[in-house]
Write a protein that holds these residues in place. Structure first.
Motif, PDB file in Angstrom:
ATOM      1  N   LEU A  10      15.049  21.588  53.071  1.00  0.00           N
ATOM      2  CA  LEU A  10      13.714  22.035  53.479  1.00  0.00           C
ATOM      3  C   LEU A  10      13.806  22.918  54.718  1.00  0.00           C
ATOM      4  CD1 LEU A  10      11.479  18.905  52.906  1.00  0.00           C
ATOM      5  CD2 LEU A  10      11.384  21.078  51.735  1.00  0.00           C
ATOM      6  N   LEU A  11      14.677  22.514  55.648  1.00  0.00           N
ATOM      7  CA  LEU A  11      14.872  23.373  56.833  1.00  0.00           C
ATOM      8  C   LEU A  11      15.412  24.727  56.426  1.00  0.00           C
ATOM      9  CD1 LEU A  11      16.306  21.006  59.581  1.00  0.00           C
ATOM     10  CD2 LEU A  11      13.954  21.628  59.082  1.00  0.00           C
ATOM     11  N   LEU A  13      14.914  26.170  53.575  1.00  0.00           N
ATOM     12  CA  LEU A  13      13.806  26.902  52.953  1.00  0.00           C
ATOM     13  C   LEU A  13      12.913  27.516  54.030  1.00  0.00           C
ATOM     14  CD1 LEU A  13      12.011  27.666  50.523  1.00  0.00           C
ATOM     15  CD2 LEU A  13      10.834  25.489  50.841  1.00  0.00           C
ATOM     16  N   ALA A  15      13.791  28.349  57.032  1.00  0.00           N
ATOM     17  CA  ALA A  15      14.518  29.468  57.632  1.00  0.00           C
ATOM     18  C   ALA A  15      14.410  30.694  56.742  1.00  0.00           C
ATOM     19  CB  ALA A  15      15.982  29.092  57.850  1.00  0.00           C
ATOM     20  N   LEU A  42       4.384  31.688  59.799  1.00  0.00           N
ATOM     21  CA  LEU A  42       3.714  30.496  60.319  1.00  0.00           C
ATOM     22  C   LEU A  42       3.853  29.327  59.346  1.00  0.00           C
ATOM     23  CD1 LEU A  42       0.505  32.121  61.764  1.00  0.00           C
ATOM     24  CD2 LEU A  42       2.279  30.982  63.048  1.00  0.00           C
ATOM     25  N   ASN A  43       3.764  29.620  58.045  1.00  0.00           N
ATOM     26  CA  ASN A  43       3.927  28.562  57.053  1.00  0.00           C
ATOM     27  C   ASN A  43       5.321  27.980  57.088  1.00  0.00           C
ATOM     28  OD1 ASN A  43       1.734  27.754  55.260  1.00  0.00           O
ATOM     29  ND2 ASN A  43       1.448  29.952  55.090  1.00  0.00           N
ATOM     30  N   ASN A  46       5.383  25.521  59.679  1.00  0.00           N
ATOM     31  CA  ASN A  46       4.674  24.308  59.279  1.00  0.00           C
ATOM     32  C   ASN A  46       5.557  23.379  58.462  1.00  0.00           C
ATOM     33  OD1 ASN A  46       2.360  24.726  60.564  1.00  0.00           O
ATOM     34  ND2 ASN A  46       1.186  25.427  58.796  1.00  0.00           N
ATOM     35  N   ILE A  47       6.377  23.961  57.611  1.00  0.00           N
ATOM     36  CA  ILE A  47       7.285  23.109  56.833  1.00  0.00           C
ATOM     37  C   ILE A  47       8.175  22.314  57.765  1.00  0.00           C
ATOM     38  CG2 ILE A  47       9.157  23.081  55.175  1.00  0.00           C
ATOM     39  CD1 ILE A  47       8.086  25.578  53.998  1.00  0.00           C
ATOM     40  N   VAL A  50       6.189  19.451  59.353  1.00  0.00           N
ATOM     41  CA  VAL A  50       5.827  18.340  58.470  1.00  0.00           C
ATOM     42  C   VAL A  50       7.061  17.546  58.063  1.00  0.00           C
ATOM     43  CG1 VAL A  50       4.848  17.763  56.244  1.00  0.00           C
ATOM     44  CG2 VAL A  50       3.751  19.467  57.676  1.00  0.00           C
ATOM     45  N   SER A  51       8.165  18.269  57.757  1.00  0.00           N
ATOM     46  CA  SER A  51       9.321  17.507  57.304  1.00  0.00           C
ATOM     47  C   SER A  51       9.943  16.722  58.455  1.00  0.00           C
ATOM     48  CB  SER A  51      10.340  18.426  56.636  1.00  0.00           C
ATOM     49  OG  SER A  51      10.625  19.517  57.465  1.00  0.00           O
ATOM     50  N   TYR A  52       9.874  17.273  59.652  1.00  0.00           N
ATOM     51  CA  TYR A  52      10.371  16.480  60.782  1.00  0.00           C
ATOM     52  C   TYR A  52       9.469  15.283  61.023  1.00  0.00           C
ATOM     53  CZ  TYR A  52      14.469  18.456  62.848  1.00  0.00           C
ATOM     54  OH  TYR A  52      15.756  18.802  63.083  1.00  0.00           O
ATOM     55  N   GLN A  62       2.387  16.389  61.492  1.00  0.00           N
ATOM     56  CA  GLN A  62       1.229  16.871  60.737  1.00  0.00           C
ATOM     57  C   GLN A  62       0.143  17.386  61.674  1.00  0.00           C
ATOM     58  OE1 GLN A  62      -0.121  14.290  57.622  1.00  0.00           O
ATOM     59  NE2 GLN A  62       1.921  13.400  57.395  1.00  0.00           N
ATOM     60  N   ALA A  65       1.127  20.796  62.733  1.00  0.00           N
ATOM     61  CA  ALA A  65       0.979  21.747  61.644  1.00  0.00           C
ATOM     62  C   ALA A  65      -0.490  22.106  61.471  1.00  0.00           C
ATOM     63  CB  ALA A  65       1.541  21.153  60.358  1.00  0.00           C
TER      64      ALA A  65
END
Lengths: 103, 655, 213
Positions: A10-11, A13, A15, A42-43, A46-47, A50-52, A62, A65
């Motif tokens: 996810l990180l 993604l 990046a 910006l999105n 946000n990932i 949220v994943s962290y 959240q 985000a």
């Protein structure tokens, strides 16, 4: 395999989205598309938030985000207003025409 | 008198003038004249009230607890064994006396300035400088650390510079301000070197620490002599003593209230205060003390002679100031600290009075300062003349006026305490100074107020407004009765008649050393004899002056004709000190600078400077190519940098 | 769940490329909607239901509609070709470099401890998830299904001040947008005059066309 294993990807993604957004900011001349690319960046951030948040088991990711989304919305409103105003005077829709910073 | 009381009071007394200065400096230009006046004098009035409370605290404190220090904050701390400088203040009888002089005389002069500067546009600037000066002087007096004292020392030089050059449109004022500043800085350098020596030897700059460690200096040794000589040079520069005296007469370019406050009452006496404050060191350096005493009395004679020959009313008073300070320096040089301080206090009163009365005269004659063009002013300026006369009597040491008590008391010590094998030599010189003082004091009064009017303007002269008369009158009353009150009080408590109360008040500071001044009882026959002889000298001078100048058409040239022709010439030209310094210091320096400009600069400096400037413009031209003004270009620089940063982080942080 | 993440992630990545490389702004906008939707799905999988909704309503709904409106208003059919220049090189190098580096780091695992997170050495496969895993207990606040309530609680307690500041920001930006886009009544206003000047050549062209015709 649970969602947890995907966290590093996810990180990655994020990046990817961020750098592709940056690429768009660099190469597109249409200011509206440039703005869309900024939204993309910006999105990507946000990932990460949220994943962290998920990883550290806390809602704060959240919450941040959410703040980012709000700020992005505000930025889009002002930015698009500026764009309409600048180009209402009849200029070409090209960001490279805006070089008043050079003076 | 607790530490916290001292801290609060001294904080107040320091902040009030500073606040006034800042207020007038920052917003004074948009305030009305009335408000500016109120801020300027009000802050000093408040400071004066605080000073009164502080004096009451000292007077009310029990014997043995008359001195208290307070630590405001730590300013510099170089760790264990290193130098520590605290912003400390000391309140003791000595500083209390100085506080009263500074704020009391300062307050009257501020009130006077309201009238004197009435038509000046820079009133806010003036009051802000004046308040800054009061603040600096209070820092100097309250400091309990040599470094803080030096800061105050330099700040008074700064405010003196600003005030001498207050009328900056006049080239002469600017030159005079520069001269005063440079000369005083020469003294500052000596003071700083003395501080270095003290730190190297003792390791602290705090005054209690220095005084406690004073016995570690070998008495009469080389080190203590050098330290005290340097301190004395600092004092000489500030107090306009030979050979650093030439700035004081030029400083009269400033407005008259400035001359009264800075160049008569307070700043120029800071040298006396410094030596008195550092008496534990000076007591161990007899050679330096002797040097101080000789310089003081020498300056007193020289300035007295010059004063007799000058024709500018303010310069006459300036030279008399120099002469009187010479006497004070002499007093502290022979160890008569209380006497010196007493003369400092009375002198502040009557000299400020003389300056302000002279200011009235100058004001009435529309900026005329040449006494040859005055004369006969007593009809139109009666009240000013009365006040001026009170100051003249005090200055000349006519019995029962303030100056009499302080000056005779001071000279009395000279008979027994002078340096060297013949201690009475300097005393005899002092009697000669008394004669001189009587001469020039009454000459000034007689020439200005008596005789025939020399110009038509004299007839049109009008008495000064009340705001300028009241402060002068208060000072006139003080200079007439201050000494008498203290003298009678001294008699009542069966003490030394001349300076008893004062000396007793200061005695906690000047703890009597074995051979010190207070071991001499002035009520003995010798002292009374000294006083009588000195007084006779003063009266002789006054009488001579009356004989020469108190006629309808005085003809002083008949007197000078009997002297060798060179003497009046020398005196009128101030013994050519300015010319000598010009030839010895200024011209060689200017020549050196010219040579440097012609030789050193083109050959050695320019190429290097040129290279640097070329490199700068090349760099600018190179960078300018990247300043396209296109947002996307800037973004690409940003992103390139970010990319480098990301990769570097990943590579460096990964294990 | 993993499969959903992979599919949604791939979709988001592809549509992001679409945003950047579509020659027409409208296609860019549509790609962005797709990307945002895919990210919303990822949020849902990560138990961020609240953000999922916000993402869809605010982004895919409001913001994108705004974009489409503006595109329709300003550049209905405008194509754009981009040059391969220094900026292009910088951007591509950045994108490729960062993505590859992060992918390698992800493959080798990224550790996290009290001092921050560290990537395993790039190019050396070791324990991929060493010291790094989601909290497996499903009792955690975030991991429980439906944590909208706790997020709201955080927003209105711990983060109340930032939240209020953000609302002020929204208000200010709304006012700013209204101010920027309002029509100026003052005939001497600079914008109006420039517009008139800009129009004159057009009129000239029209006239010439008429003559030709």
């Amino acid at each position: 395999m649970t969602a947890s294993a995907n966290f590093p990807y996810l990180l990655a993604l994020a990046a990817f989205l961020f750098s592709v957004g940056a690429l768009g900011v660099l190469i597109r001349r249409n200011p509206i598309v440039v703005f869309m690319c900024i939204e993309l960046m910006l999105n990507a951030v946000n990932i990460v938030f949220v994943s962290y948040g998920r990883f550290l088991n806390s809602e704060e990711g959240q919450v941040f985000a959410f703040m980012v989304i709000v700020v992005a919305a505000a930025e889009v409103v002002v930015g698009l207003a500026l764009i309409t105003q600048v180009f209402r005077v009849g200029r070409e829709l090209d960001i490279d025409d805006l070089d008043e910073l050079n003076e | 008198m607790t530490t916290s009381t001292v801290a609060v009071l001294s904080g107040l007394i320091l902040l009030l003038p500073l606040a006034g200065a800042l207020l007038n400096a920052l917003v004074g230009w948009r305030l009305s004249r009335r408000v500016v006046n109120a801020i300027g004098t009000g802050s000093i009035l408040a400071a004066f009230l605080v000073a009164c409370v502080m004096l009451a605290q000292v007077v009310g404190a029990p014997d043995g607890a008359k001195s208290a220090s307070a630590h405001l904050w730590q300013w510099l701390d170089l760790g264990t064994g290193g130098l520590r400088v605290g912003v400390d203040v000391t309140l003791d009888p000595l500083s209390a006396v100085m506080l009263m002089v500074i704020t009391g005389v300062g307050l009257l002069i501020h009130v006077y300035s309201v009238g004197y500067m009435e038509h000046d546009r820079g009133i806010a600037r003036f009051f802000s400088y004046m308040n800054l000066f009061i603040f600096s002087m209070l820092v100097l007096v309250l400091a309990a650390d040599l470094l803080i004292l030096i800061i105050g020392w330099a700040l008074v030089a700064l405010s003196s510079y600003l005030l001498i050059g207050f009328w900056y449109e006049r080239p002469s004022a600017v030159v005079a301000a520069r001269k005063a500043f440079i000369t005083q800085v020469a003294g500052d350098v000596a003071l700083v070197i003395a501080a270095f020596l003290i730190v190297v030897h003792i390791g602290t700059l705090s005054m209690p620490g220095i005084f406690a460690a004073a016995p570690s200096f070998a008495s009469g040794g080389l080190l203590i002599t050098v330290v005290c000589s340097l301190l004395a040079i600092g004092a000489f520069a500030k107090s306009a003593q030979f050979p650093l005296h030439t700035w004081l007469p030029d400083a009269m370019e400033g407005p008259t209230p400035v001359s009264a406050l800075i160049h008569a009452a307070t700043m120029v006496t800071a040298g006396v205060y410094l030596i008195a404050r550092f008496h534990p060191l000076f007591d161990r350096a007899p050679v330096a003390q002797g040097m101080v005493a000789c310089v003081g009395i020498g300056t007193a004679v020289m300035a007295g002679v010059i004063a007799l020959s000058q024709v500018d009313i303010k310069r006459v008073i300036a030279y008399s100031t120099m002469s009187q300070i010479g006497l004070m320096i002499f007093a502290v040089g022979i160890g008569a600290y209380s006497a010196g301080m007493f003369h400092l206090a009375t002198h502040a009163v009557f000299k400020a009075l003389l300056f302000m009365a002279a200011g009235n005269v100058i004001h009435a004659l529309h900026d005329e300062q040449d006494i040859r063009l005055m004369g006969g002013l007593s009809t139109n300026l009666r009240r000013t003349e009365l006040c001026f006369l009170s100051g003249t009597f005090a200055l000349a040491g006519i019995p029962l006026f303030a100056g009499f008590f302080s000056k005779e008391g001071l000279l009395g010590f000279g008979l027994t305490n002078g340096p060297g094998a013949f201690p009475w030599v300097l005393y005899l010189v002092g009697v000669g100074i008394n004669v001189l003082t009587g001469l020039y004091a009454f000459r000034l009064w007689a020439t200005v107020f008596r005789g025939e009017p020399q110009t038509a303007r004299v007839y049109a002269a009008r008495e000064a407004p009340r705001v300028m008369l009241v402060p002068v009158a208060i000072l006139a009353l003080l200079s007439a009765f201050l000494g008498l009150i203290l003298g009678v009080w001294s008699l009542v408590i069966h003490d030394n008649f001349l300076i008893g109360v004062f000396a007793r008040f200061l005695s906690p500071v000047f703890t009597t050393p074995a051979s010190g001044p207070l071991a001499v009882d002035l009520s003995t026959g010798t002292a009374i004899l000294a006083g009588i002889v000195g007084t006779l000298g003063s009266l002789l001078g006054a009488g001579l002056a009356a004989r020469i100048w108190l006629q309808r058409n005085p003809d002083p040239s008949a007197v000078t004709a009997r002297l060798p022709r060179a003497l009046p010439q020398l005196a009128y030209n101030k013994f050519y000190f300015d010319e000598i310094y010009d030839a010895l210091l200024v011209r060689p320096l200017v020549a050196l600078a010219r040579a440097a400009r012609r030789v050193v600069e083109p050959r050695f400096m320019n190429s290097g400077v040129q290279t640097v400037s070329d490199a700068c413009s090349e760099l600018g031209a190179w960078v300018r190519d990247y300043q396209t003004g296109l947002i996307r270009d800037y973004a690409s620089y940003m992103i390139a940098a970010a990319g480098v940063f990301v990769v570097a982080t990943l590579v460096l942080v990964s294990r | 769940m993993t499969g959903i993440i992979w599919v949604a992630g791939g979709l988001a990545a592809l549509s992001a490329l679409g945003v950047v490389f579509s020659p027409q702004p409208l296609y860019s906008a549509l790609s962005l909607v797709l990307s945002i939707g895919a990210l919303a799905v990822i949020f849902l999988v990560l138990n961020a239901q609240f953000l999922f909704v916000v993402q869809l309503i605010v982004y895919a709904g409001a913001v994108m509609v705004l974009f489409v409106f503006i595109i329709a208003l300003l550049s209905p059919d405008r194509e754009e070709r981009f040059r391969v220049d220094a900026r292009f090189a910088i951007g591509v190098t950045f994108a490729v470099g960062v993505t590859v580096a992060m992918l390698l780091a992800a493959r080798n695992g990224i550790t996290f401890n009290g001092n921050g997170f560290r990537a395993q050495q790039i190019g050396q496969a070791s324990d991929p998830y060493h010291g790094f895993a989601f909290d497996q207990s499903d009792n955690g606040l975030v991991n429980t299904a439906g944590n909208v309530q706790s997020v709201g609680g955080q927003l209105f307690t711990t983060f109340l001040l930032p939240f209020e500041i953000t609302s002020m920001l929204l208000l200010v930006s709304a006012i700013g947008a209204v101010y920027l886009t309002r029509r100026r009544r003052d005939p001497n206003a600079p914008v109006r005059r420039e517009r008139a000047l800009a129009r004159e050549p057009q009129l000239e062209e029209d006239r010439i066309e008429v003559e030709v015709r």
